[in-house]
Design an enzyme around this catalytic site. Structure first.
Site, PDB file in Angstrom:
ATOM      1  N   HIS A  53       0.874  -1.207  -0.006  1.00  0.00           N
ATOM      2  CA  HIS A  53      -0.010  -0.023  -0.110  1.00  0.00           C
ATOM      3  C   HIS A  53       0.892   1.205  -0.065  1.00  0.00           C
ATOM      4  CE1 HIS A  53      -3.644   2.255   1.480  1.00  0.00           C
ATOM      5  NE2 HIS A  53      -2.822   3.104   1.780  1.00  0.00           N
ATOM      6  N   GLU A  54       1.807   1.076   0.818  1.00  0.00           N
ATOM      7  CA  GLU A  54       2.675   2.402   1.075  1.00  0.00           C
ATOM      8  C   GLU A  54       3.521   2.561  -0.257  1.00  0.00           C
ATOM      9  OE1 GLU A  54       2.182   4.523   3.206  1.00  0.00           O
ATOM     10  OE2 GLU A  54       0.990   3.125   4.174  1.00  0.00           O
ATOM     11  N   HIS A  88       1.912   4.386  -3.168  1.00  0.00           N
ATOM     12  CA  HIS A  88       1.893   5.786  -2.793  1.00  0.00           C
ATOM     13  C   HIS A  88       3.352   6.444  -3.305  1.00  0.00           C
ATOM     14  CE1 HIS A  88      -1.807   6.418  -0.383  1.00  0.00           C
ATOM     15  NE2 HIS A  88      -1.390   5.541   0.420  1.00  0.00           N
TER      16      HIS A  88
END
Ligand SMILES: [Zn+2]
Length: 379
Positions: free
Chosen positions: A59-60, A63
């Site tokens: 998820h990170e 980003h």
């Protein structure tokens, strides 16, 4: 959030974890093994927890990768107690970039959830142990929770960034957009704290102390970001020359502390930080009134001011045309919160937190530490 364990680089992005991540790993393992089942359960639970942490990381990373593609500096990813944080340097370049960076995280979590659903169905069909099937099902579920929780439109959550980017695109006013999204963040944070503290007592399901901790984190981050947004709004068009103390009073470095103190007692200076003139000419450093006052009375008649001054190479310097935002975040870098303004090596001005406060109505001096130069955490 400082990483205490470094894992190395993925796609060139520094990845690490704070020790507190061990706490979620332990809590999760405890929760998942509570049903019993003996030692074999651990053979499933440990990989589950590791894959869960991998999902957080993915998820990170999403980003971070999109941020880098939009020309933002990525300082690294840290996993910790409340999930993951990608530290991005500098300001969001555009509303579109902010939207793409924010949406990449939840999109990845939903994508992973889809993969785990397919794997669970496949494993069920070929007769893999039910424990493994339910583990895959659980991983699909937590990724959906992760994606959905992050879509709550409360900055600093991803949904809050999406809201800010939409408001920014619609009204063209980035400051207003950030303030609105961080206000929702503050409200959500308070709500989460209250629910986390009171919920278990009145029987609200799925809330715990963890909810309250998350709420406190969201509230704090939203509040800090709101201050920065106001600071950015107030200083957006200002240059250093617009707010600096012009031609600050100086003291002679070769004079003794006693001589300088006697002069200052007769004509008190306008400011408490004083640039120190060197014997060879030019500025050699800075000294504060407090430093002069604190000096040892027994040696004041023999110690020169330049001997107690902070040397010039440790003082932040700027030019008159430098944007205020570029120096606001640097005020805390040196040992003294001061910026000396030079025009071709001639001292023309000085900025201390007082000038920033005076120019930024409503923005407290503490902004100098988490000011505009601070990284943006993306959850
Ligand atoms: Zn996120």
């Amino acid at each position: 959030m400082r990483p205490t364990i470094r894992f190395g680089r993925i796609f060139g992005i520094e990845v690490g974890a704070n020790w507190s991540v061990l706490l979620i790993a332990a809590l999760l393992s405890f929760e998942l093994t509570r049903g019993g089942g003996g030692a074999s359960v651990w053979l499933v639970v440990v990989p589950m927890v590791l894959v869960f942490l991998g999902s957080l990381l993915a998820h990170e990373l999403a980003h971070a990768v999109i941020a880098r593609r939009n020309d933002m500096e990525v300082r690294g990813i840290t996993l910790w107690l409340l999930g993951g944080v990608a530290q991005l340097g500098g300001a969001m370049p555009s509303a579109g970039a902010e939207f793409r960076i924010a949406v990449a995280g939840p999109a990845t979590s939903y994508g992973l959830a889809g993969v785990f659903v397919v794997l669970a169905l496949g494993a069920g069909a070929v007769g893999v142990a039910p424990l493994v099937v339910s583990a895959l099902g659980w991983l699909a579920f937590v990724n959906i929770v992760l994606g959905t929780f992050n879509l709550i439109p409360a900055a600093p959550l991803d949904g809050g960034r999406i809201l800010a980017s939409a408001l920014w695109a619609i009204h063209g006013d980035r400051t207003r957009a950030d303030i609105a999204a961080t206000r929702v963040g503050q409200a959500f944070g308070i709500l989460a704290i209250a629910t986390g503290v009171l919920g278990p007592a009145i029987g609200i399901p799925y809330v715990s102390l963890w909810t309250a901790l998350m709420g406190a984190f969201v509230y704090r981050t939203a509040t800090a970001e709101q201050r920065i947004a106001r600071l950015v709004g107030n200083f957006a068009d200002l240059q250093v020359r617009d707010i600096m103390i012009p031609d600050p009073e100086t003291v002679r470095g070769w004079n003794t502390i006693q001589a300088v103190a006697a002069d200052l007692a007769l004509t008190p200076p306008r400011h408490h930080v004083l640039p120190v003139v060197a014997w060879e000419g030019g500025i050699g450093g800075v000294v504060t009134l407090e430093q002069l006052e604190r000096s040892d009375p027994a040696t004041r008649h023999s110690v020169r001011v330049q001997d107690i001054a902070v040397p010039l190479d440790r003082v932040v310097a700027a030019r008159p045309e430098t944007p205020v935002l570029a120096v606001a975040g640097r005020l805390g870098e040196g040992p003294l919160p001061v910026v000396l303004v030079f025009d071709d090596s001639v001292l023309v001005g000085m900025i201390t937190p007082v000038e920033l406060r005076g120019s930024a109505r409503g923005a407290p001096a503490s902004d100098r530490r988490d000011g505009a130069g601070a990284p943006t955490p993306v959850l």
